[in-house]
Write an enzyme that holds these catalytic residues in place. Structure first.
Site, mmCIF file in Angstrom:
data_model
loop_
_atom_site.group_PDB
_atom_site.id
_atom_site.type_symbol
_atom_site.label_atom_id
_atom_site.label_comp_id
_atom_site.label_asym_id
_atom_site.label_seq_id
_atom_site.Cartn_x
_atom_site.Cartn_y
_atom_site.Cartn_z
ATOM 1 N N PRO A 102 1.456 -77.068 49.697
ATOM 2 C CG PRO A 102 2.623 -75.554 50.960
ATOM 3 C CD PRO A 102 1.288 -75.805 50.411
ATOM 4 C CD GLU A 103 -0.521 -83.416 51.014
ATOM 5 O OE1 GLU A 103 -0.272 -84.395 51.732
ATOM 6 O OE2 GLU A 103 -1.297 -83.451 50.059
ATOM 7 C CG HIS B 84 0.077 -63.024 44.498
ATOM 8 N ND1 HIS B 84 -1.038 -62.397 45.025
ATOM 9 C CD2 HIS B 84 -0.235 -63.325 43.229
ATOM 10 C CE1 HIS B 84 -1.980 -62.355 44.098
ATOM 11 N NE2 HIS B 84 -1.522 -62.901 42.997
ATOM 12 N NE ARG C 84 -6.744 -70.529 48.100
ATOM 13 C CZ ARG C 84 -7.336 -71.712 48.271
ATOM 14 N NH1 ARG C 84 -6.766 -72.797 47.806
ATOM 15 N NH2 ARG C 84 -8.472 -71.795 48.905
ATOM 16 N NE ARG D 264 -12.102 -89.612 67.175
ATOM 17 C CZ ARG D 264 -11.069 -88.798 67.024
ATOM 18 N NH1 ARG D 264 -9.947 -89.016 67.707
ATOM 19 N NH2 ARG D 264 -11.126 -87.769 66.215
#
Length: 271
Positions: free
Chosen positions: A2-3, A91, A110, A152
């Site tokens: 997920p983003e 899971h 995970r 940067r």
DNA sequence: AGAGGTACCTGGCAGC
DNA sequence: TGCTGCCAGGTACCTC
């Protein structure tokens, strides 16, 4: 998995089922996530009402009683509503039980996800306190990014993926936004002009907004709170498309490693 | 201070 | 078929 768009899709999916309900219990089958689920979490939640389901970056914030249940989906986490109990898979680590006998089930192969408790509104929690602005809010703009990036040398892709700079931009949408802005992902953040940052801020907002409206991106197995996949994968122009022709200039899309993450770009369109 | 690498964990897949 | 190694949507934490 997920983003920001996937987390927002999840938030919208679960909110109507969870909000206003009282927590009747918590089942923890696997305590060892990114951090151990606090032993006393169930006691904090039990008997209290879910007042709101909010999002900050990729964190979901469930206001429960006087505190906040902080949920992160990590790389492979998902949440869905079960009307009735169903046998848990290997899971399915946590169930939040609700007083209408439905439950919110957390699945995370995970185990990079997190379930944490904050006694207050949540934003002051150490994990959230140092986060950058929300990408879809007005404070995330070209002047901010341009000023922050001066000096940067970090690759622009890593820069926009840093949660201190802006939250919610992960590996998929970073590649997609940079393609739409015509910026090479390895270019040093400090060597990009203000006009190009104007373009980049616009494409980040555009890509995230489109993805939310499509229900996120399903690559392998992402599903929303009701089990539906996201359709933004059909809109991906470079991500996972190396070797294929650019839809804009027909040159071959390439991939390169930046900050240990696969990155995709068009050598013709991006400089 | 900034940049880069490592670690956490499981499953799927390519290659042998 | 089975083994090995690599890859995966995240990000805190460590070192240089």
């Amino acid at each position: 998995m997920p983003e920001l768009p996937e987390v927002e899709t999840t938030r919208r999916g679960i909110e109507p089922h969870v909000c206003g309900q009282r927590v009747s219990g918590l089942i923890v089958r696997q305590r060892r996530l990114r951090w151990p689920i606090p032993a006393r979490l169930g006691r904090h939640l039990q008997g209290h009402r879910v007042r709101a389901v909010r999002r900050r970056g990729k964190y979901l914030l469930l206001s429960i009683g006087q505190g906040t249940l902080i949920i992160h989906l990590g790389m492979s986490g998902s949440l869905r509503i079960l009307r009735h109990d169903q046998p848990p898979g290997p899971h399915d680590h946590v169930d939040l039980l609700l007083n209408d006998s439905s439950r919110l089930r957390f699945t995370d192969p995970r185990r990079f996800g997190a379930w944490l408790w904050s006694a207050g509104p949540g934003e002051q929690h150490p994990l959230l306190a140092t986060l950058g602005p929300e990408p879809l809010e007005a404070e995330f703009n070209a002047a901010y990014l341009h000023a922050l990036s001066r000096g940067r040398r970090l690759a622009i892709k890593s820069f926009i993926m840093s949660s201190q700079v802006v939250v919610g931009v992960g590996n998929i949408y970073a590649s997609e936004a940079l393609f739409r802005a015509g910026i090479h992902p390895a270019r040093a953040a400090g060597r990009i002009s203000a006009p190009r940052y104007r373009r980049l801020v616009a494409t980040i907002k555009e890509v995230l907004t489109e993805a939310i409206s499509q229900g996120g991106t399903t690559l392998r197995d992402f599903v929303d709170g009701e089990g539906k996949p996201g359709y933004f994968r059909h809109e991906l122009r470079v991500y996972k498309r190396s070797g294929m022709a650019c839809q804009q200039c027909a040159r071959t899309i390439r991939d390169v490693r930046i900050g240990q993450r696969s990155s995709y770009y068009c050598p013709g369109c991006q400089r």
